[in-house]
Enzyme design. Sequence first.
Site, mmCIF file in Angstrom:
data_model
loop_
_atom_site.group_PDB
_atom_site.id
_atom_site.type_symbol
_atom_site.label_atom_id
_atom_site.label_comp_id
_atom_site.label_asym_id
_atom_site.label_seq_id
_atom_site.Cartn_x
_atom_site.Cartn_y
_atom_site.Cartn_z
ATOM 1 N N ARG A 224 0.856 -1.322 -0.094
ATOM 2 C CA ARG A 224 -0.141 -0.150 -0.012
ATOM 3 C C ARG A 224 0.974 1.276 0.213
ATOM 4 O O ARG A 224 2.032 1.207 0.457
ATOM 5 C CB ARG A 224 -1.024 0.101 1.381
ATOM 6 N N HIS A 272 -1.405 1.043 -9.782
ATOM 7 C CA HIS A 272 -2.339 0.023 -8.761
ATOM 8 C C HIS A 272 -2.778 -1.189 -9.652
ATOM 9 O O HIS A 272 -3.972 -1.331 -9.566
ATOM 10 C CB HIS A 272 -3.321 0.760 -8.025
HETATM 11 C C1 OXD Z 1 -6.395 -5.567 -3.489
HETATM 12 C C2 OXD Z 1 -5.760 -4.654 -4.365
HETATM 13 O O1 OXD Z 1 -6.237 -5.314 -2.400
HETATM 14 O O2 OXD Z 1 -6.008 -4.703 -5.494
HETATM 15 O O3 OXD Z 1 -6.977 -6.597 -3.910
HETATM 16 O O4 OXD Z 1 -4.811 -3.600 -3.867
#
Ligand code: OXD
Length: 309
Positions: A224, A272
């Site tokens: 993250r 992402h």
């Molecule tokens: C997830 C993401 O947590 O795509 O699936 O980040």
Amino acid sequence: MTISLICPDKAPEPWIEALKAIDPQLDIRVWPNDHPKYEVELVLTWNHQPGSLMAYANLGCISSMGAGVDHLLSDPNLPQGVPIVRLVDTLLVRDMAEYLVLAVLSFFRQFDVYQNDQKDKKWQPLDPLDKNDLPIGIMGMGQLGQAAAERLEKEGFSILGWKNTPDDSLKFKTFFGKDQLNLFLNQSRILICLLPLTDDTRHILNLATFSQLIKGGYLINVGRGGHLKEPDLITALDQGILSGACLDVFETEPLKSDHPFWNHPNIRITPHISSQTTPCSVAPQIIENLARLRSERQLLNPVNIEIGY
Ligand code: OXD
């Protein structure tokens, strides 16, 4: 059974189609037009508005639309006692491992350097790197971490793992907890972050961490954005502590157009996409959880709210 899809920044149609393909009778509503909310028993959500889940008086389950649940647990106003589940999926695991192999091999074969050279029409072959000089440290040895470790080991890299809590079931040499973090970092040159984001792991990717890696390290963050102290990455690159980074996640997404990462020659950015949920692959586990909810059985893939994953 009534499901509400709460996904302000995702298209709901593929989810509706995938769920209806299994159960055409399912009553599926889409937030904010999911009235009356007291009829909703399960919400399937990604990036809901904090506090908005309190409006569902008879909710039996909150399901993330992905593997991560930090988007849920960061909401201080979640309905008390409603179980949260996440998605576990072979495609998510496969895609993440594939992305990581690509990122590692791009660094190993110096593609970032050649890409920058191409912009300057510069023809300059470099000495090849040696895999033996590039041990990989993986932070987060859950399902995703172990699958990536298998794939990268097959590519000829040596692998170390790091995990918060002791686990003797792991095949790869793994270090545990804060006490062993530096021991792990000192033996890693490529650092992959696959950790869940919790109070303990926020900003774990900082200058002190990078300084413990074998010099000229390479960072790959697919966890993250909140794991990375962003200004520290620029400092570490500028001081030669790290030689590059591949980032798929950011503190603020989408990444703002004036963010210094965009133009940094040693940072590779993807939006992402390292591992994206495929609705038809995960629909069966959502339907199974509805059935389990109905018959008051243990739900699949429950999240421990205390520890945050
Ligand atoms: C997830 C993401 O947590 O795509 O699936 O980040």
